[in-house]
Design an enzyme around this catalytic site. Structure first.
Site, PDB file in Angstrom:
ATOM      1  N   GLY A 177       0.198  -7.069  27.514  1.00  0.00           N
ATOM      2  CA  GLY A 177      -1.062  -7.742  27.821  1.00  0.00           C
ATOM      3  C   GLY A 177      -1.164  -9.139  27.237  1.00  0.00           C
ATOM      4  N   THR A 215       0.958  -4.907  34.828  1.00  0.00           N
ATOM      5  CA  THR A 215       1.253  -4.004  33.718  1.00  0.00           C
ATOM      6  C   THR A 215       2.345  -4.641  32.868  1.00  0.00           C
ATOM      7  OG1 THR A 215       2.023  -1.792  33.097  1.00  0.00           O
ATOM      8  CG2 THR A 215       2.843  -2.655  35.176  1.00  0.00           C
ATOM      9  N   GLY A 216       2.348  -4.288  31.596  1.00  0.00           N
ATOM     10  CA  GLY A 216       3.328  -4.878  30.691  1.00  0.00           C
ATOM     11  C   GLY A 216       2.653  -5.304  29.404  1.00  0.00           C
ATOM     12  N   THR A 230       0.399   1.066  32.081  1.00  0.00           N
ATOM     13  CA  THR A 230      -0.990   1.029  32.576  1.00  0.00           C
ATOM     14  C   THR A 230      -1.012   1.400  34.044  1.00  0.00           C
ATOM     15  OG1 THR A 230      -1.693  -0.680  31.063  1.00  0.00           O
ATOM     16  CG2 THR A 230      -2.872  -0.570  33.152  1.00  0.00           C
TER      17      THR A 230
HETATM   18  C1  SD4 Z   1      -1.886  -3.705  27.642  1.00  0.00           C
HETATM   19  N1  SD4 Z   1      -0.963  -4.190  29.794  1.00  0.00           N
HETATM   20  O1  SD4 Z   1      -2.801  -3.133  27.067  1.00  0.00           O
HETATM   21  C2  SD4 Z   1      -1.383  -3.136  28.939  1.00  0.00           C
HETATM   22  C3  SD4 Z   1      -0.314  -2.132  28.661  1.00  0.00           C
HETATM   23  C4  SD4 Z   1       0.550  -1.851  29.830  1.00  0.00           C
HETATM   24  O2  SD4 Z   1       2.460  -1.012  30.682  1.00  0.00           O
HETATM   25  O3  SD4 Z   1       0.373  -2.224  30.923  1.00  0.00           O
HETATM   26  N2  SD4 Z   1       1.610  -1.225  29.685  1.00  0.00           N
HETATM   27  O4  SD4 Z   1      -1.341  -4.696  27.194  1.00  0.00           O
END
Ligand code: SD4
Length: 353
Positions: A240, A237-238, A186
Site C-alpha cells: 500500500g 493490491t500489493g 487484498t
Molecule cells: C495494504 N495493499 O494494506 C494492501 C495489502 C495488499 O496484497 O494488497 N496485499 O497495503
C-alpha cells in the site's frame, strides 16, 4: 450553382445524422435485448467463489453495487483467507484491523472504513457510508460507532488460526529477524452491470504485523480502487505504501479515458510506477492491478511473479488466470490448472505448524 451545392451539403448532413441515429437505436436495442455486456474482475484466486456469486446476479440483470458487495462479503466470510475479513491476520498488537472501500461509478460516491475492528463485513459498512455526503470515510472507533448505530453484525474477527500464525511469526521474528511485510493479499474488484453501471470495492486486513492504526491503499480512493461508469474501473493490491505513491487505480482509469485498452493501461501504470520508485528510491514494492472498462474489456498487470486474478464477463466464463510478467513489462495470462487450484486450497487450509 452555389445554392445547389449548399442543398447537397444540407442533405449530406441530414443523411449522416439519420445514419447516426439508426446506429444509436440499434446499439440501444442491443443493450435492451439479451446480449447486454456485464462483467467482473478481481484480484487473486481467493475472489473466485465471490465472483461466481456476483456473476449470477449480474447475469440476471442485478445491480453492480449489490453484486460487488455480495462477492466481497463471500471472501470476507471465508475463515481460511488470511488477509481479508474473518481470519485476517492481526497487527503487531494481535488485533485484526480491517480496511475496506466501495465506489459507485455512476455517482462517484465513495465510502470507506480503515482500521475497523470487530465487524463482520467492512465492505458493507463502506457501501453504507458511500451514501453519505459528508463523513463518508471513517476510521477505527468512529467507524465502529457508525457500524453499531447502523446495526451491522459485530463479530470477533480474530480466529484461533490467526492467533497461531501470529505466535509463529513472533517466534520467527525473534529467531530470524523477519521483516513484517509478507503474506498479504487484498481482495479488490471492479464490476459492470447490464445497465452500464460500474463499481469498485476492496477489503483487506492489510499487512500482517502492521503497526496499530496503519492504513494501506485499499480504503484510499484513487489508490486502492476507482470507478467511473463513463470509462471503467481499477483496483490494486500489493504494498500500500508504494501503490499510494502513484494513485495507481485512478491512473489506470485516466489512461483508459485517454483511449487505452485496460490491458495497456494496467501495464503502463505498473511499469511507470515501478520504474519511478526504483529510480528515486532504489526499490519498488509489490504492485498488481486489475481493470475493466465500460465495454467489459479487461486487463491486469503486475511487477511480481505469482499474481492471480478471477474474471467473468457476459462473453467469458469465470476463469482464474495466473499473470506472467515478461521481461519487457508486458503480461501474459495462463489459465490456472485444476492442480494449481486444488493446491491453492490445500495450502490455505493446511494446519499451522
Ligand atoms: C495494504 N495493499 O494494506 C494492501 C495489502 C495488499 O496484497 O494488497 N496485499 O497495503
Amino acid at each position: 450553382m452555389r445554392a445547389h451545392r449548399e442543398k447537397d451539403v444540407q442533405k449530406k448532413i441530414r443523411i449522416e445524422g439519420y445514419m447516426e441515429n439508426i446506429e444509436k437505436t440499434v446499439k440501444d436495442e442491443q443493450r435492451e435485448g439479451g446480449d447486454r455486456m456485464w462483467g467482473m474482475i478481481a484480484t487473486w484466486r481467493m475472489a473466485a467463489e465471490g465472483v461466481e456469486k456476483g456473476a449470477g446476479m449480474l447475469k440476471a440483470g442485478g445491480d453492480a453495487g449489490d453484486a460487488i458487495e455480495t462477492a466481497i462479503r463471500e471472501v470476507e466470510d471465508f475463515p481460511y483467507y488470511k488477509s481479508v475479513g474473518y481470519g485476517g491476520l492481526p497487527n503487531e498488537e494481535m488485533e485484526v484491523e480491517l480496511d475496506a472501500a466501495y465506489m459507485d461509478g455512476d455517482t462517484l460516491d465513495i465510502g470507506a472504513v480503515a482500521a475497523i475492528k470487530d465487524y463482520a463485513n467492512p465492505v458493507s459498512v463502506a457501501r453504507r457510508l458511500s451514501r453519505e455526503n459528508v463523513n463518508c470515510v471513517l476510521v477505527a472507533e468512529g467507524a465502529e460507532k457508525f457500524a453499531h448505530k447502523e446495526g451491522f453484525e459485530r463479530k470477533n474477527m480474530l480466529t484461533d488460526r490467526a492467533k497461531a500464525f501470529y505466535r509463529k511469526r513472533v517466534q520467527q521474528d525473534r529467531a530470524e529477524e523477519l521483516k513484517p511485510y509478507a503474506g498479504h493479499d487484498t481482495v479488490g474488484m471492479v464490476c459492470l452491470d447490464q445497465a452500464g453501471k460500474m463499481t469498485a470495492a476492496t477489503s483487506t486486513s492489510g499487512l500482517f504485523m502492521k503497526k496499530k492504526g496503519r492504513v494501506g491503499d485499499s480504503p484510499i480512493a484513487g489508490s486502492g480502487f476507482y470507478a467511473d461508469s463513463k470509462v471503467g474501473g481499477a483496483s490494486a493490491t500489493g504494498l500500500g505504501e508504494d501503490l499510494m505513491k502513484g494513485c495507481i487505480s485512478y491512473e489506470v482509469v485516466r489512461l483508459m479515458k485517454e483511449g487505452l485498452h485496460p490491458q495497456e493501461a494496467c501495464e503502463k501504470a505498473v511499469e511507470r510506477l515501478d520504474a519511478e520508485l526504483k529510480a528515486r528510491r532504489g526499490a519498488a514494492g509489490d504492485l498488481s492491478l486489475v481493470a475493466m472498462d465500460r465495454e467489459g474489456r479487461w486487463g491486469a498487470a503486475t511487477n511480481i511473479q505469482g499474481f492471480s486474478l478471477a474474471v467473468v464477463t457476459e462473453a467469458e466464463e469465470l476463469t482464474v488466470y495466473l499473470a506472467k510478467r515478461q521481461e519487457d513489462g508486458h503480461c501474459t495470462f495462463e489459465k490456472a490448472s485444476k492442480e494449481w487450484m486444488d493446491d491453492y486450497m490445500r495450502t490455505r487450509m493446511a494446519p499451522v505448524e
